[in-house]
Design a protein around this motif. Structure first.
Motif, PDB file in Angstrom:
ATOM      1  N   VAL A  33       0.818  -1.218   0.000  1.00 14.68           N
ATOM      2  CA  VAL A  33       0.000   0.000   0.000  1.00 14.68           C
ATOM      3  C   VAL A  33       0.851   1.267   0.000  1.00 14.68           C
ATOM      4  O   VAL A  33       0.404   2.314  -0.463  1.00 14.68           O
ATOM      5  CB  VAL A  33      -0.963  -0.010   1.213  1.00 14.68           C
ATOM      6  CG1 VAL A  33      -1.709   1.317   1.349  1.00 14.68           C
ATOM      7  CG2 VAL A  33      -1.954  -1.151   1.081  1.00 14.68           C
ATOM      8  N   VAL A  34       2.093   1.193   0.501  1.00 18.91           N
ATOM      9  CA  VAL A  34       2.930   2.391   0.659  1.00 18.91           C
ATOM     10  C   VAL A  34       3.040   3.229  -0.622  1.00 18.91           C
ATOM     11  O   VAL A  34       2.827   4.442  -0.589  1.00 18.91           O
ATOM     12  CB  VAL A  34       4.326   2.014   1.203  1.00 18.91           C
ATOM     13  CG1 VAL A  34       5.318   3.159   1.000  1.00 18.91           C
ATOM     14  CG2 VAL A  34       4.232   1.693   2.688  1.00 18.91           C
ATOM     15  N   PRO A  35       3.376   2.647  -1.796  1.00 19.24           N
ATOM     16  CA  PRO A  35       3.443   3.479  -3.000  1.00 19.24           C
ATOM     17  C   PRO A  35       2.111   4.150  -3.333  1.00 19.24           C
ATOM     18  O   PRO A  35       2.086   5.294  -3.818  1.00 19.24           O
ATOM     19  CB  PRO A  35       3.847   2.474  -4.099  1.00 19.24           C
ATOM     20  CG  PRO A  35       4.511   1.361  -3.371  1.00 19.24           C
ATOM     21  CD  PRO A  35       3.786   1.260  -2.072  1.00 19.24           C
ATOM     22  N   LEU A  36       1.002   3.458  -3.060  1.00 18.98           N
ATOM     23  CA  LEU A  36      -0.314   4.033  -3.310  1.00 18.98           C
ATOM     24  C   LEU A  36      -0.586   5.201  -2.369  1.00 18.98           C
ATOM     25  O   LEU A  36      -1.190   6.207  -2.753  1.00 18.98           O
ATOM     26  CB  LEU A  36      -1.397   2.961  -3.150  1.00 18.98           C
ATOM     27  CG  LEU A  36      -1.289   1.756  -4.084  1.00 18.98           C
ATOM     28  CD1 LEU A  36      -2.371   0.734  -3.779  1.00 18.98           C
ATOM     29  CD2 LEU A  36      -1.374   2.193  -5.542  1.00 18.98           C
ATOM     30  N   ILE A  37      -0.126   5.068  -1.108  1.00 20.84           N
ATOM     31  CA  ILE A  37      -0.270   6.157  -0.145  1.00 20.84           C
ATOM     32  C   ILE A  37       0.478   7.391  -0.634  1.00 20.84           C
ATOM     33  O   ILE A  37      -0.039   8.514  -0.607  1.00 20.84           O
ATOM     34  CB  ILE A  37       0.250   5.730   1.252  1.00 20.84           C
ATOM     35  CG1 ILE A  37      -0.664   4.668   1.865  1.00 20.84           C
ATOM     36  CG2 ILE A  37       0.352   6.933   2.187  1.00 20.84           C
ATOM     37  CD1 ILE A  37      -0.161   4.104   3.178  1.00 20.84           C
ATOM     38  N   ILE A  38       1.709   7.182  -1.084  1.00 21.35           N
ATOM     39  CA  ILE A  38       2.544   8.293  -1.555  1.00 21.35           C
ATOM     40  C   ILE A  38       1.875   9.013  -2.724  1.00 21.35           C
ATOM     41  O   ILE A  38       1.752  10.245  -2.731  1.00 21.35           O
ATOM     42  CB  ILE A  38       3.938   7.775  -1.957  1.00 21.35           C
ATOM     43  CG1 ILE A  38       4.703   7.319  -0.702  1.00 21.35           C
ATOM     44  CG2 ILE A  38       4.727   8.857  -2.696  1.00 21.35           C
ATOM     45  CD1 ILE A  38       6.010   6.607  -1.009  1.00 21.35           C
ATOM     46  N   ILE A  39       1.423   8.251  -3.710  1.00 18.33           N
ATOM     47  CA  ILE A  39       0.796   8.866  -4.892  1.00 18.33           C
ATOM     48  C   ILE A  39      -0.516   9.540  -4.531  1.00 18.33           C
ATOM     49  O   ILE A  39      -0.786  10.675  -4.943  1.00 18.33           O
ATOM     50  CB  ILE A  39       0.572   7.801  -5.992  1.00 18.33           C
ATOM     51  CG1 ILE A  39       1.919   7.283  -6.513  1.00 18.33           C
ATOM     52  CG2 ILE A  39      -0.244   8.376  -7.143  1.00 18.33           C
ATOM     53  CD1 ILE A  39       1.797   6.097  -7.438  1.00 18.33           C
ATOM     54  N   ILE A  84      -7.775   5.567  -0.396  1.00 18.67           N
ATOM     55  CA  ILE A  84      -6.631   5.109   0.391  1.00 18.67           C
ATOM     56  C   ILE A  84      -6.795   5.504   1.865  1.00 18.67           C
ATOM     57  O   ILE A  84      -6.391   4.768   2.766  1.00 18.67           O
ATOM     58  CB  ILE A  84      -5.314   5.677  -0.176  1.00 18.67           C
ATOM     59  CG1 ILE A  84      -5.097   5.168  -1.609  1.00 18.67           C
ATOM     60  CG2 ILE A  84      -4.130   5.277   0.691  1.00 18.67           C
ATOM     61  CD1 ILE A  84      -4.991   3.663  -1.719  1.00 18.67           C
ATOM     62  N   GLU A  85      -7.405   6.661   2.125  1.00 25.45           N
ATOM     63  CA  GLU A  85      -7.703   7.036   3.503  1.00 25.45           C
ATOM     64  C   GLU A  85      -8.607   6.001   4.158  1.00 25.45           C
ATOM     65  O   GLU A  85      -8.450   5.671   5.334  1.00 25.45           O
ATOM     66  CB  GLU A  85      -8.367   8.413   3.552  1.00 25.45           C
ATOM     67  CG  GLU A  85      -7.390   9.573   3.477  1.00 25.45           C
ATOM     68  CD  GLU A  85      -8.068  10.894   3.808  1.00 25.45           C
ATOM     69  OE1 GLU A  85      -9.170  10.872   4.402  1.00 25.45           O
ATOM     70  OE2 GLU A  85      -7.502  11.939   3.477  1.00 25.45           O
TER      71      GLU A  85
END
Length: 405
Positions: A54-60, A171-172
């Motif tokens: 999920v981390v890359p999705l959080i960043i974007i 994502i939230e």
């Protein structure tokens, strides 16, 4: 009547249960203890893999729309606010680095000599492995987020911004309804494993040391911010800080800069900032100014690195601090949003393992409300500073117009 237990209390309960059960089970039945610890380790493997995915999705999802929205505003006011917010965040990170790197090695003592993952018994292994490969690396996600955010701001794209705002909400929801609720179980597993391997007493002692140091740094940073604000505005900095106490206490209760905006607006205006500047900058600072969170992240990460016998160098931390100031833009309005946004940097820039990330999250969550309170209280000081510079700029422009006429 349904009783709601806050996240901090759930994490503390998880740590307490993990330590208690980890010490009790081997005395009752060592075979069952081994099985139970392996079961918790299996859950941690699955949860950690999902978090990494999920981390890359959080960043974007957070950075791209956050940068795009910075393109909206009123010229000089937006520029001044952004520069002061980023400068304050970087100064806070550097202050935390030099304080933590000077004090913690002496406070922690010999703890760094034994790795958290390699003390006493060998850590338990999961029953099986599941590979969850992220769609892209952390740095690729950062570059893509910057590219998309700057591009949307430059062309004023409403359709793309709408897409990424919806992605942000999605994502939230993942963070609020999956990651945050399961986080105490993840931390439970980490501390159970540490108790099993005989390292937990050392880790808990470091928790206390780091916590006290962070709170002290928060107040030092606030004193610095309000000293500057008071000097520029001709007001007593302690009187200004007293005005912001309601915002500080509200943030401790809500653990959210966004939820505290109404109180921050009211108290900042009472401190003497103009309505025009306050109404624009306070909501903006709630998104881009995270001096308290940066102090916490830098201090906690140094503590975790020292516990693992890793070398702490300023040449490695300065780029990390600069990236933190950008990565935490538009961190979600849920408890722990800043540390979730920083997970990728911890892994890619500081070399954190999954267990180190879990320790980092536990350390951060234990005082998240105080970091948030420092963020919003500092917003008042920065608003006063921006108000002062904006007033001076307007005076110069007015004089220039009069002379030209």
């Amino acid at each position: 009547m349904k009783i709601k237990i806050g996240l901090i209390w759930r994490i503390l309960i998880a740590i307490g249960l993990a330590v208690g059960l980890g010490m009790l089970f081997p005395k009752i039945h060592e075979g069952f203890a081994d099985w139970f610890v392996r079961l918790a380790t299996t859950f941690n493997m699955i949860f950690g893999g999902f978090l990494n995915f999920v981390v890359p999705l959080i960043i974007i999802a957070f950075i791209a729309p956050g940068i795009a929205k910075l393109g909206k505003g009123s010229g000089k006011l937006l520029g001044l606010a952004t520069v002061f917010a980023y400068a304050s965040t970087i100064i806070a990170g550097i202050l935390a680095y030099f304080t933590a790197s000077s004090l913690l090695p002496n406070l922690i003592g010999n703890i760094g000599a034994a790795s958290v993952e390699n003390a006493g018994k060998a850590p338990a292994e999961a029953f099986f492995e599941i590979e969850m490969t992220p769609i892209m690396g952390v740095m690729s996600a950062l570059l893509l987020a910057f590219l998309l955010g700057i591009g949307m701001a430059s062309i004023g794209s409403k359709s793309m911004l709408g897409f990424f705002e919806e992605l942000n909400v999605l994502i939230e929801k993942v963070i609020a309804f999956i990651i945050i609720p399961l986080l105490p179980f993840h931390i439970f597993g980490i501390f159970l494993n540490m108790t099993y391997s005989g390292e937990v007493a050392r880790v808990l002692s470091v928790f206390a040391m780091v916590f006290v140091m962070i709170i002290a740094l928060h107040f030092i940073m606030l004193a610095l911010q309000y000293t500057v604000a008071g000097s520029l505005s001709g007001r007593n900095p302690f009187v200004l800080m007293k005005k912001m106490i309601p915002a500080y206490l509200t943030a401790i209760g809500t653990q959210s800069s966004a939820a505290t905006i109404p109180v921050t607006l009211k108290q900042t205006k009472e401190a003497g900032a103009s309505n025009r500047v306050t109404d624009f900058t306070v909501p903006l600072f709630a998104t881009i100014h995270l001096s308290g969170s940066t102090i916490t992240l830098v201090s906690c990460s140094i503590g975790v690195m020292l516990m693992n016998g890793m070398t702490v160098e300023f040449s490695s931390y300065l780029p990390f601090i600069f990236m933190l100031g950008v990565t935490m833009i538009a961190a979600p309005g849920v408890p722990g949003g800043a540390v979730m946004a920083a997970v990728g940097l911890l892994s890619s820039m500081l070399g954190f393992s999954e267990s180190m990330v879990a320790l980092m999250i536990a350390l951060y969550m234990a005082q998240d409300s105080f970091g948030t309170a420092t963020n919003v209280t500092g917003d008042g000081a920065l608003t006063l500073i921006v108000d002062r510079f904006t007033s001076e700029a307007e005076k110069v422009e007015n004089v220039a117009k009069e002379q030209s006429v």
